[in-house]
Write a protein that holds these residues in place. Structure first.
Motif, PDB file in Angstrom:
ATOM      1  N   ASN A   9     -24.862 -29.780-106.487  1.00 55.35           N
ATOM      2  CA  ASN A   9     -24.727 -31.235-106.376  1.00 55.35           C
ATOM      3  C   ASN A   9     -23.808 -31.571-105.203  1.00 55.35           C
ATOM      4  OD1 ASN A   9     -21.966 -31.257-107.236  1.00 55.35           O
ATOM      5  ND2 ASN A   9     -22.583 -31.329-109.389  1.00 55.35           N
ATOM      6  N   GLY A  10     -23.662 -32.842-104.918  1.00 52.26           N
ATOM      7  CA  GLY A  10     -22.865 -33.283-103.768  1.00 52.26           C
ATOM      8  C   GLY A  10     -21.430 -32.802-103.811  1.00 52.26           C
ATOM      9  N   ARG A  14     -19.610 -30.305-101.140  1.00 53.31           N
ATOM     10  CA  ARG A  14     -18.354 -30.656-100.457  1.00 53.31           C
ATOM     11  C   ARG A  14     -17.290 -29.587-100.698  1.00 53.31           C
ATOM     12  NH1 ARG A  14     -20.453 -35.562-101.578  1.00 53.31           N
ATOM     13  NH2 ARG A  14     -19.559 -35.776-103.652  1.00 53.31           N
TER      14      ARG A  14
END
Length: 144
Positions: A9-10, A14
């Motif tokens: 996921n994001g 990150r």
């Protein structure tokens, strides 16, 4: 990549990018240490042989190469180069300029009384260091 695809996921992406960025900073420090310029302000002695320096450079290159491959395997695009080296260097020189301005008499007097002769010497040296720094900033600005 294998037949199994990574699905991050994001926030996970990150995090992976932040880890890679942090390790890259560490690798830059290692490069600097291995390629020591014998700065009078360096805390580390330049005690690596030429063979060791080359081995360290190869190791850093290998790690960066593998890190890039890992990002590709995870389907994470490499960090985009969205900043100018010129701008970053100018910003760093401006930080140095502010630091050199702190050498001036008033800041130094905060640590104890300063005789006028010493205050004048320190002020002169501060101005000289700031002038050199400003020359670097001006040089970068001329070419932009």
């Amino acid at each position: 990549m294998s037949s199994q695809q990574a699905h991050l996921n994001g926030n996970q992406i990150r995090h992976v990018l932040a880890v890679m960025s942090q390790v890259n900073s560490v690798l830059s420090t290692i490069e600097r240490l291995a390629d020591s310029s014998n700065s009078p302000f360096a805390r580390e002695a330049n005690d690596l042989s030429a063979v060791e320096r080359k081995s360290i450079q190869d190791l850093v290159e290998q790690l960066r190469s593998r890190m890039t491959t890992v990002l590709a395997e995870l389907g994470i695009p490499s960090t985009q180069k969205d900043m100018s080296a010129r701008w970053s260097i100018e910003s760093a020189l401006r930080v140095a300029d502010v630091s050199f301005s702190d050498l001036g008499g008033r800041r130094l007097e905060g640590y104890g009384e300063l005789d006028s002769g010493t205050a004048a010497i320190v002020a002169k040296l501060s101005v000289e260091l700031r002038r050199i720094t400003e020359q670097g900033i001006f040089m970068l600005r001329k070419r932009s």
